[in-house]
Design an enzyme around this catalytic site. Structure first.
Site, PDB file in Angstrom:
ATOM      1  N   ARG A  48       0.655  -1.017   0.431  1.00 46.20           N
ATOM      2  CA  ARG A  48      -0.087   0.130   0.021  1.00 46.20           C
ATOM      3  C   ARG A  48       0.974   1.518  -0.159  1.00 46.20           C
ATOM      4  NH1 ARG A  48      -3.566  -2.495   3.478  1.00 46.20           N
ATOM      5  NH2 ARG A  48      -5.213  -4.024   2.533  1.00 46.20           N
ATOM      6  N   LYS A  57       3.482  11.343 -11.059  1.00 47.34           N
ATOM      7  CA  LYS A  57       3.063  10.946 -11.536  1.00 47.34           C
ATOM      8  C   LYS A  57       2.909   9.712 -11.882  1.00 47.34           C
ATOM      9  CE  LYS A  57      -0.045  14.041 -14.938  1.00 47.34           C
ATOM     10  NZ  LYS A  57      -0.318  14.756 -16.217  1.00 47.34           N
ATOM     11  N   GLU A  81       9.781  18.213 -24.253  1.00 45.87           N
ATOM     12  CA  GLU A  81       8.813  18.615 -23.425  1.00 45.87           C
ATOM     13  C   GLU A  81       9.488  19.725 -22.886  1.00 45.87           C
ATOM     14  OE1 GLU A  81       6.396  17.591 -21.878  1.00 45.87           O
ATOM     15  OE2 GLU A  81       6.137  15.488 -22.264  1.00 45.87           O
ATOM     16  N   LYS A 140       7.938  23.593 -13.500  1.00 49.34           N
ATOM     17  CA  LYS A 140       6.987  22.173 -13.372  1.00 49.34           C
ATOM     18  C   LYS A 140       6.462  21.971 -11.770  1.00 49.34           C
ATOM     19  CE  LYS A 140       5.655  18.203 -14.184  1.00 49.34           C
ATOM     20  NZ  LYS A 140       5.525  16.661 -14.589  1.00 49.34           N
ATOM     21  N   GLU A 185      -3.815  17.440 -10.564  1.00 47.33           N
ATOM     22  CA  GLU A 185      -3.753  18.041 -11.947  1.00 47.33           C
ATOM     23  C   GLU A 185      -6.016  18.202 -11.714  1.00 47.33           C
ATOM     24  OE1 GLU A 185      -2.338  16.255 -15.988  1.00 47.33           O
ATOM     25  OE2 GLU A 185      -3.988  15.801 -16.204  1.00 47.33           O
ATOM     26  N   ARG A 207      -2.749  21.746 -13.434  1.00 48.46           N
ATOM     27  CA  ARG A 207      -1.893  21.135 -14.102  1.00 48.46           C
ATOM     28  C   ARG A 207      -1.407  21.045 -15.439  1.00 48.46           C
ATOM     29  NH1 ARG A 207       0.776  16.027 -10.740  1.00 48.46           N
ATOM     30  NH2 ARG A 207       2.472  16.289 -12.497  1.00 48.46           N
ATOM     31  N   ASN A 249      -0.410  19.634 -20.529  1.00 51.74           N
ATOM     32  CA  ASN A 249      -0.776  18.770 -21.280  1.00 51.74           C
ATOM     33  C   ASN A 249      -0.724  19.294 -22.901  1.00 51.74           C
ATOM     34  OD1 ASN A 249      -0.831  16.795 -19.866  1.00 51.74           O
ATOM     35  ND2 ASN A 249      -2.963  17.466 -18.919  1.00 51.74           N
ATOM     36  N   HIS A 270      -0.054  17.240 -25.804  1.00 50.66           N
ATOM     37  CA  HIS A 270      -0.003  15.708 -25.247  1.00 50.66           C
ATOM     38  C   HIS A 270      -1.347  14.955 -25.976  1.00 50.66           C
ATOM     39  CE1 HIS A 270       2.830  17.102 -23.132  1.00 50.66           C
ATOM     40  NE2 HIS A 270       2.996  15.149 -22.962  1.00 50.66           N
ATOM     41  N   HIS A 285      -0.021  12.379 -27.838  1.00 49.93           N
ATOM     42  CA  HIS A 285      -0.434  10.617 -27.113  1.00 49.93           C
ATOM     43  C   HIS A 285      -0.740   9.807 -28.411  1.00 49.93           C
ATOM     44  CE1 HIS A 285       0.031  11.422 -22.802  1.00 49.93           C
ATOM     45  NE2 HIS A 285       1.230  11.296 -22.750  1.00 49.93           N
ATOM     46  N   HIS A 320       9.123   9.755 -27.552  1.00 53.41           N
ATOM     47  CA  HIS A 320       7.330  10.759 -27.003  1.00 53.41           C
ATOM     48  C   HIS A 320       7.802  12.630 -26.959  1.00 53.41           C
ATOM     49  CE1 HIS A 320       4.212  12.364 -23.902  1.00 53.41           C
ATOM     50  NE2 HIS A 320       5.328  12.916 -23.219  1.00 53.41           N
TER      51      HIS A 320
HETATM   52  N1  GLY Z   1       3.913  15.673 -17.578  1.00 55.03           N
HETATM   53  C1  GLY Z   1       2.464  16.156 -17.012  1.00 55.03           C
HETATM   54  C2  GLY Z   1       2.559  16.890 -15.725  1.00 55.03           C
HETATM   55  O1  GLY Z   1       3.397  15.884 -15.276  1.00 55.03           O
HETATM   56  O2  GLY Z   1       0.758  17.271 -15.608  1.00 55.03           O
END
Ligand code: GLY
Length: 333
Positions: free
Chosen positions: A96, A118, A160, A201, A211, A215, A219, A222, A226, A238
């Site tokens: 956990r 993430k 990025e 960031k 998010e 946040r 994206n 993305h 993606h 990526h």
């Molecule tokens: N890579 C996008 C984020 O960390 O929210």
């Protein structure tokens, strides 16, 4: 949980100390080959996005159990985004949740994925479908790892970096001033941009760790990025798909993007990638599965100008139409 973050040109001694505090170090076969002294007792997983899946996750969890890890043990991820994502997810699940340390070795992981917690695996052909927000206890970013990267890994990181630099006017200026230098891999320019990305960031993640709103600006590029990445079977990196995503999403919404900014951003992206070739239907279906969506619409985080990111929702059929038009426009110019 707050993350302790250290960064610098060459902070190997901090890495040695951090690794000595971890019961298990996980890396991938590329990093193990390049850094044998750091990875002597490490558990090695196969490199590459195609291995960021449930098999690797459960092999890792099995090894954690075989090595007798307890709830108060720490585990380290030494590698790029794939290693960080999968180790972070395993750390969140094992008993956990146990503490983890993230030591990014790629430019992409340094400027983006190592921070903010993430964690994920790809599942059912959808990127990052299963995951958790589970921040590492410590992140140590030492730029000396950049010296063993292949050209494609630099390009991946640039995707990025460019995305993050669109988020404020100051960072966009810094990017445009340094574009020629980073295209020539000038280390000082790259280090300066890394530090700018870390600053942005961290601020975004601190304001909105899960998010819920702000946040989402991370994206940019993305949604299409993606979709292209999974449609293509992760053939390119990526960051390259993010750049294709940024140029395509801007072209799809050209009517609401500032004119000068549009020309600028398209030419920046074109320096590093070509426009996508994937069909509109394929992209539409994949984009519809994106986690940012709600209702029947597809969400795009659109850079309308430097530092101005709009939350745009597009109906599926409109999305396909705009995508087709955008591809034609990008091919023509
Ligand atoms: N890579 C996008 C984020 O960390 O929210």
């Amino acid at each position: 949980m707050t993350t302790n973050l250290l960064y610098g040109k060459d902070i190997r001694s901090d890495i040695d100390v951090a690794l000595s505090l971890c019961a298990m170090v996980v890396t991938d076969d590329n990093v193990a080959r390049l850094y044998p002294e750091l990875t002597k007792n490490a558990f090695v997983i196969p490199a590459g996005e195609k291995n960021k899946n449930q098999q690797t996750l459960f092999v890792l969890l099995t090894e954690m159990n075989a090595r007798g890890l307890k709830r108060d043990d720490k585990i380290a991820a030494l590698g790029g985004g794939v290693v960080g994502d999968i180790v972070g997810l395993a750390a969140s699940l094992y008993m956990r949740g146990i503490a983890w340390t993230c030591i990014p070795t790629t430019l992409l992981a340094m400027v983006d994925s190592s921070m903010g917690g993430k964690t994920a695996i790809d599942f059912l052909d959808v990127k990052n479908l299963i995951g958790a927000f589970y921040p590492p206890e410590r992140v140590i970013i030492s730029y000396h790892f950049l010296e063993t990267l292949y050209e494609e890994d630099w390009l991946c990181g640039y995707g990025e970096i460019i995305k993050t630099c669109l988020l404020t006017e100051k960072s966009f200026d810094l990017l445009t001033e340094n574009l020629d230098r980073i295209a020539e891999y000038d280390r000082d320019a790259v280090y300066e941009l890394i530090e700018k990305c870390i600053e942005i960031k961290q601020a975004v993640v601190k304001a909105d760790p899960k998010e819920k709103c702000l946040r989402k600006i991370l994206n940019v590029g993305h949604t299409v990025g993606h979709a292209l990445e999974s449609a293509d079977g992760y053939k390119s990196t990526h960051g390259e798909y993010v750049l294709k995503g940024i140029m395509t999403e801007c072209a799809m919404c050209k009517d609401i993007v500032d004119e000068d900014f549009y020309d600028n951003i398209i030419s920046i992206c074109r320096r590093f990638v070509t426009p996508p070739r994937t069909s509109a239907n394929n992209v539409k279906q994949r984009a519809f599965q994106d986690k940012k969506n709600y209702g029947e619409m597809i969400t795009v985080m659109l850079p309308a100008a430097a530092g101005e990111i709009l939350h745009v929702r597009i109906a599926q059929d409109d999305f396909a139409e705009r995508y087709d038009k955008a591809i034609k426009e990008l091919k023509r110019v």
